[in-house]
Design a protein around this motif. Structure first.
Motif, PDB file in Angstrom:
ATOM      1  N   THR A  30      -7.599   8.021  -6.915  1.00 55.66           N
ATOM      2  CA  THR A  30      -6.156   7.942  -6.702  1.00 55.66           C
ATOM      3  C   THR A  30      -5.943   6.825  -5.694  1.00 55.66           C
ATOM      4  OG1 THR A  30      -5.931  10.317  -7.053  1.00 55.66           O
ATOM      5  CG2 THR A  30      -4.105   9.194  -5.958  1.00 55.66           C
ATOM      6  N   ILE A  31      -5.223   5.791  -6.102  1.00 54.63           N
ATOM      7  CA  ILE A  31      -5.030   4.618  -5.258  1.00 54.63           C
ATOM      8  C   ILE A  31      -3.533   4.354  -5.129  1.00 54.63           C
ATOM      9  CG2 ILE A  31      -5.422   2.138  -5.057  1.00 54.63           C
ATOM     10  CD1 ILE A  31      -8.063   2.672  -6.672  1.00 54.63           C
ATOM     11  N   THR A  32      -3.071   4.271  -3.886  1.00 50.84           N
ATOM     12  CA  THR A  32      -1.668   3.979  -3.618  1.00 50.84           C
ATOM     13  C   THR A  32      -1.598   2.802  -2.658  1.00 50.84           C
ATOM     14  OG1 THR A  32      -1.163   6.335  -3.829  1.00 50.84           O
ATOM     15  CG2 THR A  32       0.518   4.932  -2.827  1.00 50.84           C
ATOM     16  N   LEU A  33      -0.944   1.736  -3.094  1.00 53.46           N
ATOM     17  CA  LEU A  33      -0.760   0.551  -2.264  1.00 53.46           C
ATOM     18  C   LEU A  33       0.724   0.392  -1.969  1.00 53.46           C
ATOM     19  CD1 LEU A  33      -1.861  -2.065  -0.957  1.00 53.46           C
ATOM     20  CD2 LEU A  33      -1.479  -3.180  -3.164  1.00 53.46           C
ATOM     21  N   SER A  66      -1.715  -8.729  -6.708  1.00 50.02           N
ATOM     22  CA  SER A  66      -2.351  -7.685  -5.901  1.00 50.02           C
ATOM     23  C   SER A  66      -2.934  -6.661  -6.873  1.00 50.02           C
ATOM     24  CB  SER A  66      -1.336  -7.004  -4.973  1.00 50.02           C
ATOM     25  OG  SER A  66      -0.912  -7.884  -3.964  1.00 50.02           O
ATOM     26  N   THR A  67      -4.267  -6.671  -6.989  1.00 51.39           N
ATOM     27  CA  THR A  67      -4.933  -5.854  -7.999  1.00 51.39           C
ATOM     28  C   THR A  67      -6.147  -5.142  -7.421  1.00 51.39           C
ATOM     29  OG1 THR A  67      -6.347  -7.687  -8.692  1.00 51.39           O
ATOM     30  CG2 THR A  67      -4.253  -7.417  -9.866  1.00 51.39           C
ATOM     31  N   TYR A  68      -6.697  -4.231  -8.218  1.00 48.58           N
ATOM     32  CA  TYR A  68      -7.967  -3.599  -7.871  1.00 48.58           C
ATOM     33  C   TYR A  68      -8.768  -3.349  -9.143  1.00 48.58           C
ATOM     34  CZ  TYR A  68      -6.236   1.000  -9.370  1.00 48.58           C
ATOM     35  OH  TYR A  68      -5.743   2.053 -10.102  1.00 48.58           O
ATOM     36  N   LYS A  69     -10.082  -3.223  -8.969  1.00 45.23           N
ATOM     37  CA  LYS A  69     -10.991  -2.937 -10.072  1.00 45.23           C
ATOM     38  C   LYS A  69     -11.967  -1.859  -9.631  1.00 45.23           C
ATOM     39  CE  LYS A  69     -11.139  -7.662 -11.800  1.00 45.23           C
ATOM     40  NZ  LYS A  69     -11.987  -8.822 -12.006  1.00 45.23           N
ATOM     41  N   VAL A  70     -12.180  -0.867 -10.474  1.00 43.64           N
ATOM     42  CA  VAL A  70     -13.202   0.142 -10.222  1.00 43.64           C
ATOM     43  C   VAL A  70     -14.450  -0.334 -10.956  1.00 43.64           C
ATOM     44  CG1 VAL A  70     -13.855   2.557 -10.458  1.00 43.64           C
ATOM     45  CG2 VAL A  70     -11.463   1.954 -10.039  1.00 43.64           C
ATOM     46  N   ILE A  79      -5.482  -8.303  -2.399  1.00 46.54           N
ATOM     47  CA  ILE A  79      -4.123  -7.971  -1.984  1.00 46.54           C
ATOM     48  C   ILE A  79      -3.463  -9.205  -1.368  1.00 46.54           C
ATOM     49  CG2 ILE A  79      -2.729  -6.479  -0.507  1.00 46.54           C
ATOM     50  CD1 ILE A  79      -5.112  -4.469  -0.643  1.00 46.54           C
ATOM     51  N   ILE A  80      -2.282  -9.525  -1.854  1.00 43.66           N
ATOM     52  CA  ILE A  80      -1.531 -10.676  -1.365  1.00 43.66           C
ATOM     53  C   ILE A  80      -0.761 -10.273  -0.105  1.00 43.66           C
ATOM     54  CG2 ILE A  80       0.264 -12.365  -1.918  1.00 43.66           C
ATOM     55  CD1 ILE A  80      -2.286 -12.678  -3.582  1.00 43.66           C
ATOM     56  N   LYS A  81      -0.895 -11.087   0.949  1.00 49.03           N
ATOM     57  CA  LYS A  81      -0.118 -10.864   2.167  1.00 49.03           C
ATOM     58  C   LYS A  81       1.338 -11.234   1.911  1.00 49.03           C
ATOM     59  CE  LYS A  81      -3.778 -11.956   5.499  1.00 49.03           C
ATOM     60  NZ  LYS A  81      -4.167 -12.895   6.569  1.00 49.03           N
ATOM     61  N   ALA A  82       2.248 -10.542   2.586  1.00 51.72           N
ATOM     62  CA  ALA A  82       3.671 -10.880   2.491  1.00 51.72           C
ATOM     63  C   ALA A  82       3.906 -12.219   3.170  1.00 51.72           C
ATOM     64  CB  ALA A  82       4.513  -9.791   3.132  1.00 51.72           C
ATOM     65  N   LYS A  83       4.850 -12.971   2.653  1.00 49.73           N
ATOM     66  CA  LYS A  83       5.185 -14.264   3.249  1.00 49.73           C
ATOM     67  C   LYS A  83       5.816 -14.056   4.612  1.00 49.73           C
ATOM     68  CE  LYS A  83       4.073 -16.876  -0.249  1.00 49.73           C
ATOM     69  NZ  LYS A  83       2.859 -17.616  -0.204  1.00 49.73           N
TER      70      LYS A  83
END
Length: 96
Positions: A30-33, A66-70, A79-83
């Motif tokens: 379970t991943i929450t960003l 902004s992605t992830y891979k298992v 993950i992209i930082k906010a400007k």
């Protein structure tokens, strides 16, 4: 049941973060960003693991990059930082 803390590694560039949760064969993840936090729960080798990370500054959780891979030996995040709202973005501050 008590969760174990998953081992993590991270690196950064001026515009992004790389986070690796070093667990093999993760199941039931379970991943929450959000813009301020990353929450991970999962099972590895029949043991529950959990990680909660509060970011130093906001990230852009809605950015499609902004992605992830298992993967078989880890869970990897890009993950992209906010400007920054500063006018002189030439010298972006690195996070501690």
């Amino acid at each position: 049941m008590t969760s174990n803390t998953a081992p993590i590694k991270w690196a950064q560039r001026s515009d992004s973060l790389y986070i690796t949760i070093a667990l093999p064969d993760v199941k039931d993840e379970t991943i929450t960003l959000t813009d301020s936090e990353l929450h991970f729960k999962g099972t590895s080798e029949d043991k529950p693991y959990e990680v909660n990370i509060k970011f130093f500054q906001p990230v852009d959780s809605s950015n499609t990059e902004s992605t992830y891979k298992v993967l078989p030996r880890s869970v990897q995040f890009y993950i992209i930082k906010a400007k920054s709202e500063k006018e002189d973005d030439d010298e972006e501050e690195f996070w501690p």
